[in-house]
Design a protein around this motif. Sequence first.
Motif, PDB file in Angstrom:
ATOM      1  N   LEU A  18       0.822  -1.206   0.000  1.00 53.80           N
ATOM      2  CA  LEU A  18       0.000   0.000   0.000  1.00 53.80           C
ATOM      3  C   LEU A  18       0.858   1.258   0.000  1.00 53.80           C
ATOM      4  O   LEU A  18       0.520   2.251  -0.651  1.00 53.80           O
ATOM      5  N   LEU A  19       1.951   1.226   0.725  1.00 55.03           N
ATOM      6  CA  LEU A  19       2.848   2.380   0.758  1.00 55.03           C
ATOM      7  C   LEU A  19       3.360   2.698  -0.638  1.00 55.03           C
ATOM      8  O   LEU A  19       3.356   3.865  -1.067  1.00 55.03           O
ATOM      9  N   GLU A  20       3.782   1.692  -1.374  1.00 55.61           N
ATOM     10  CA  GLU A  20       4.300   1.902  -2.716  1.00 55.61           C
ATOM     11  C   GLU A  20       3.215   2.431  -3.648  1.00 55.61           C
ATOM     12  O   GLU A  20       3.467   3.301  -4.484  1.00 55.61           O
ATOM     13  N   CYS A 127       2.691   6.342   7.638  1.00 54.61           N
ATOM     14  CA  CYS A 127       3.204   7.668   7.989  1.00 54.61           C
ATOM     15  C   CYS A 127       4.726   7.668   8.021  1.00 54.61           C
ATOM     16  O   CYS A 127       5.375   8.550   7.450  1.00 54.61           O
ATOM     17  N   ALA A 128       5.305   6.669   8.675  1.00 54.96           N
ATOM     18  CA  ALA A 128       6.761   6.577   8.745  1.00 54.96           C
ATOM     19  C   ALA A 128       7.357   6.400   7.357  1.00 54.96           C
ATOM     20  O   ALA A 128       8.383   7.016   7.023  1.00 54.96           O
ATOM     21  N   GLY A 129       6.709   5.568   6.529  1.00 52.61           N
ATOM     22  CA  GLY A 129       7.218   5.319   5.189  1.00 52.61           C
ATOM     23  C   GLY A 129       7.183   6.545   4.295  1.00 52.61           C
ATOM     24  O   GLY A 129       8.145   6.824   3.559  1.00 52.61           O
ATOM     25  N   LEU A 130       6.089   7.302   4.339  1.00 52.11           N
ATOM     26  CA  LEU A 130       5.983   8.506   3.513  1.00 52.11           C
ATOM     27  C   LEU A 130       6.925   9.603   4.005  1.00 52.11           C
ATOM     28  O   LEU A 130       7.501  10.342   3.202  1.00 52.11           O
ATOM     29  N   GLU A 132       9.804   9.129   5.414  1.00 44.52           N
ATOM     30  CA  GLU A 132      11.149   8.743   4.981  1.00 44.52           C
ATOM     31  C   GLU A 132      11.302   8.900   3.474  1.00 44.52           C
ATOM     32  O   GLU A 132      12.333   9.386   2.991  1.00 44.52           O
ATOM     33  N   ARG A 133      10.284   8.508   2.720  1.00 44.75           N
ATOM     34  CA  ARG A 133      10.367   8.543   1.263  1.00 44.75           C
ATOM     35  C   ARG A 133      10.498   9.971   0.735  1.00 44.75           C
ATOM     36  O   ARG A 133      11.315  10.249  -0.152  1.00 44.75           O
ATOM     37  N   PHE A 134       9.672  10.873   1.257  1.00 48.10           N
ATOM     38  CA  PHE A 134       9.598  12.221   0.679  1.00 48.10           C
ATOM     39  C   PHE A 134      10.255  13.305   1.530  1.00 48.10           C
ATOM     40  O   PHE A 134      10.325  14.460   1.100  1.00 48.10           O
ATOM     41  N   GLY A 135      10.707  12.964   2.725  1.00 41.70           N
ATOM     42  CA  GLY A 135      11.397  13.953   3.544  1.00 41.70           C
ATOM     43  C   GLY A 135      10.503  15.055   4.061  1.00 41.70           C
ATOM     44  O   GLY A 135      10.977  16.181   4.316  1.00 41.70           O
ATOM     45  N   VAL A 136       9.220  14.777   4.222  1.00 40.18           N
ATOM     46  CA  VAL A 136       8.278  15.761   4.748  1.00 40.18           C
ATOM     47  C   VAL A 136       7.561  15.164   5.954  1.00 40.18           C
ATOM     48  O   VAL A 136       7.378  13.953   6.046  1.00 40.18           O
ATOM     49  N   GLY A 163       0.955  10.252  13.561  1.00 39.56           N
ATOM     50  CA  GLY A 163       1.578  11.525  13.222  1.00 39.56           C
ATOM     51  C   GLY A 163       0.641  12.703  13.266  1.00 39.56           C
ATOM     52  O   GLY A 163       0.891  13.735  12.638  1.00 39.56           O
ATOM     53  N   ILE A 164      -0.446  12.578  14.032  1.00 35.89           N
ATOM     54  CA  ILE A 164      -1.423  13.661  14.137  1.00 35.89           C
ATOM     55  C   ILE A 164      -2.026  13.626  15.536  1.00 35.89           C
ATOM     56  O   ILE A 164      -2.200  12.555  16.129  1.00 35.89           O
TER      57      ILE A 164
END
Length: 262
Positions: A18-20, A127-130, A132-136, A163-164
Motif C-alpha cells: 500500500l505504501l508503494e 506515515c513513517a514510510g511517507l 522517509e520517502r519524501f522527507g516531509v 503523526g497527528i
Amino acid sequence: MSAWAVPGIPEIQSGDNLLEAIAAALVADSDDVNSGGLVDGDILTVTSKIVSKAEGRSVEAADREQAITNETVRIVASREHPNGVTRIVENRLGLVMAAAGVDSSNTPDGIVLLLPLDPDATAHELCAGLRERFGVTVGIVITDTVGRPWRKGQADIAIGAAGIHVLDDLRGTADASGRPLAVSVTALADEVAAATDLVKGKAGGLPVAVLRGLGQHVADLDAPGARSLVRSGPEDMFSLGTKEAWMAGFDEAHTSGESKED
C-alpha cells in the motif's frame, strides 16, 4: 485549508504494498517527484477499504453473518426487519458499528470486507514510510464510514491515525467572549476524515486524499492513535440499545426479587 483526492491509486489486491501504491500515485500527480507534491504539515486520509483489501480481509458474502459474529465483542442492539436482522455491535477494535463494520460496498460481487486488523499500526507504517520517502512531516488518518446515533445519514470517522493529534483539547482556553472553556475537546481526526470524504466521494475510485492547512496538528509518530478516541467502560453512557437496556433492567429486578424471596 484545502483538500483534494489523489488520482491513480490502482485497484488494490491482497498482498499489495500500500505504501508503494500511494507513493507512486503522489509522484505521478506532482511535478516534484522528490516530495510527491507533499509539504510539511499535510495530512493524508486513506479509506479503510484499500487497507482491508491489501491485508486480504475478505470473505464470501454467504459467510457475512458469521463474519459479523466473529468480529463482535458484544451486541449493543439487534432489530429484525423485513430484510433480515440489523446488529449494532462493538467490534474487536472497540468501535460500535452496524454489522461490525463488515461491508460490501466497493468490493467484487459475492465478497464482503472486514475492517483492517490494526488500523493504528497500519497508519504508523504508512506515515513513517511517507516521511522517509519524501522527507516531509505528514500525518495519516485511516477512515471508515459510520452511521450516528440520533442523526440521519452517515459520515467518515478516523479508525486509525499516526503523526497527528487526534484530539484538540481546548479546555482552559477562552471563547470569543473571554469565558473559559471547560469541556471543549475537538475530535480532530474525525473532522479531518469527514472533510476529506467530501473530495474522495463514495463511488469515484479515489480512496486517498490530502488535506493541507492544519500543520499545527501534525505530531510525532508516537502520538496516540485513533483507538484513543473510543469511549468505553464507565465513560459509555449508551452501551445498550433501548430494548436491550430495558430487558437488562427487567432481568436484574427479577433476579433481585427472587433473591429477596429466598
